[in-house]
Design a protein around this motif. Structure first.
Motif, PDB file in Angstrom:
ATOM      1  N   ARG A  59       0.846  -1.201   0.000  1.00 35.99           N
ATOM      2  CA  ARG A  59       0.000   0.000   0.000  1.00 35.99           C
ATOM      3  C   ARG A  59       0.881   1.251   0.000  1.00 35.99           C
ATOM      4  O   ARG A  59       2.065   1.193   0.314  1.00 35.99           O
ATOM      5  CB  ARG A  59      -0.889   0.011   1.230  1.00 35.99           C
ATOM      6  N   HIS A  60       0.265   2.358  -0.343  1.00 39.28           N
ATOM      7  CA  HIS A  60       0.995   3.628  -0.351  1.00 39.28           C
ATOM      8  C   HIS A  60       1.577   3.936   1.030  1.00 39.28           C
ATOM      9  O   HIS A  60       2.696   4.450   1.121  1.00 39.28           O
ATOM     10  CB  HIS A  60       0.084   4.766  -0.819  1.00 39.28           C
TER      11      HIS A  60
ATOM     12  N   PHE B 123       4.721   2.038   1.438  1.00 39.31           N
ATOM     13  CA  PHE B 123       5.746   2.640   0.583  1.00 39.31           C
ATOM     14  C   PHE B 123       6.370   3.853   1.276  1.00 39.31           C
ATOM     15  O   PHE B 123       7.588   3.966   1.376  1.00 39.31           O
ATOM     16  CB  PHE B 123       5.146   3.067  -0.766  1.00 39.31           C
ATOM     17  N   TRP B 124       5.520   4.756   1.779  1.00 43.08           N
ATOM     18  CA  TRP B 124       6.041   5.975   2.404  1.00 43.08           C
ATOM     19  C   TRP B 124       6.774   5.669   3.706  1.00 43.08           C
ATOM     20  O   TRP B 124       7.770   6.321   4.031  1.00 43.08           O
ATOM     21  CB  TRP B 124       4.941   7.010   2.606  1.00 43.08           C
TER      22      TRP B 124
ATOM     23  N   GLN C 284       7.319  10.055  -7.146  1.00 50.10           N
ATOM     24  CA  GLN C 284       6.015  10.697  -6.981  1.00 50.10           C
ATOM     25  C   GLN C 284       5.248  10.727  -8.294  1.00 50.10           C
ATOM     26  O   GLN C 284       4.052  10.450  -8.327  1.00 50.10           O
ATOM     27  CB  GLN C 284       6.172  12.114  -6.426  1.00 50.10           C
TER      28      GLN C 284
ATOM     29  N   LEU D  37       3.919   7.216  -9.011  1.00 51.73           N
ATOM     30  CA  LEU D  37       2.752   6.922  -8.183  1.00 51.73           C
ATOM     31  C   LEU D  37       1.523   7.677  -8.689  1.00 51.73           C
ATOM     32  O   LEU D  37       0.435   7.104  -8.791  1.00 51.73           O
ATOM     33  CB  LEU D  37       3.028   7.289  -6.722  1.00 51.73           C
TER      34      LEU D  37
ATOM     35  N   SER E 227       2.235   0.920  -9.448  1.00 54.88           N
ATOM     36  CA  SER E 227       2.019   0.362  -8.119  1.00 54.88           C
ATOM     37  C   SER E 227       3.151   0.764  -7.171  1.00 54.88           C
ATOM     38  O   SER E 227       4.310   0.863  -7.589  1.00 54.88           O
ATOM     39  CB  SER E 227       1.924  -1.158  -8.183  1.00 54.88           C
ATOM     40  N   PRO E 228       2.824   0.987  -5.918  1.00 49.59           N
ATOM     41  CA  PRO E 228       3.861   1.314  -4.936  1.00 49.59           C
ATOM     42  C   PRO E 228       4.945   0.236  -4.863  1.00 49.59           C
ATOM     43  O   PRO E 228       6.116   0.555  -4.665  1.00 49.59           O
ATOM     44  CB  PRO E 228       3.097   1.423  -3.620  1.00 49.59           C
ATOM     45  N   LYS E 229       4.573  -1.014  -5.063  1.00 51.34           N
ATOM     46  CA  LYS E 229       5.554  -2.104  -5.043  1.00 51.34           C
ATOM     47  C   LYS E 229       6.585  -1.931  -6.159  1.00 51.34           C
ATOM     48  O   LYS E 229       7.785  -2.101  -5.946  1.00 51.34           O
ATOM     49  CB  LYS E 229       4.840  -3.448  -5.185  1.00 51.34           C
TER      50      LYS E 229
ATOM     51  N   TRP F  30       8.747   1.096  -5.332  1.00 54.34           N
ATOM     52  CA  TRP F  30       9.704   0.754  -4.285  1.00 54.34           C
ATOM     53  C   TRP F  30      10.866  -0.062  -4.850  1.00 54.34           C
ATOM     54  O   TRP F  30      12.016   0.157  -4.483  1.00 54.34           O
ATOM     55  CB  TRP F  30       9.045   0.009  -3.130  1.00 54.34           C
TER      56      TRP F  30
END
Length: 64
Positions: free
Chosen positions: A2-3, A6-7, A37, A40, A45-47, A50
């Motif tokens: 999830r975001h 990620f953050w 950014q 996203l 995807s955040p995955k 990342w």
């Protein structure tokens, strides 16, 4: 991923004060010449984002 995860990982890797600035400014070839950014925001995807960040920052395998 999830975001929020990620953050959280970004802040662990770069620090809370720098993570979002880095994500807005650092362009990565792995993301098609976009920043984290931008990727996203474009729906990547955040995955996947990342994975590109992890590779770019040469983070330890345990952080993959």
């Amino acid at each position: 991923m999830r975001h929020t995860e990620f953050w959280s990982r970004m802040e662990d890797a770069l620090g809370a004060g720098y993570a979002r600035a880095w994500a807005r400014q650092f362009v990565m070839g792995e993301l098609g010449g976009r920043t984290a950014q931008e990727a996203l925001d474009d729906g990547v995807s955040p995955k996947e984002v990342w994975a590109a960040v992890w590779k770019t920052l040469e983070l330890p395998a345990r952080e993959r």
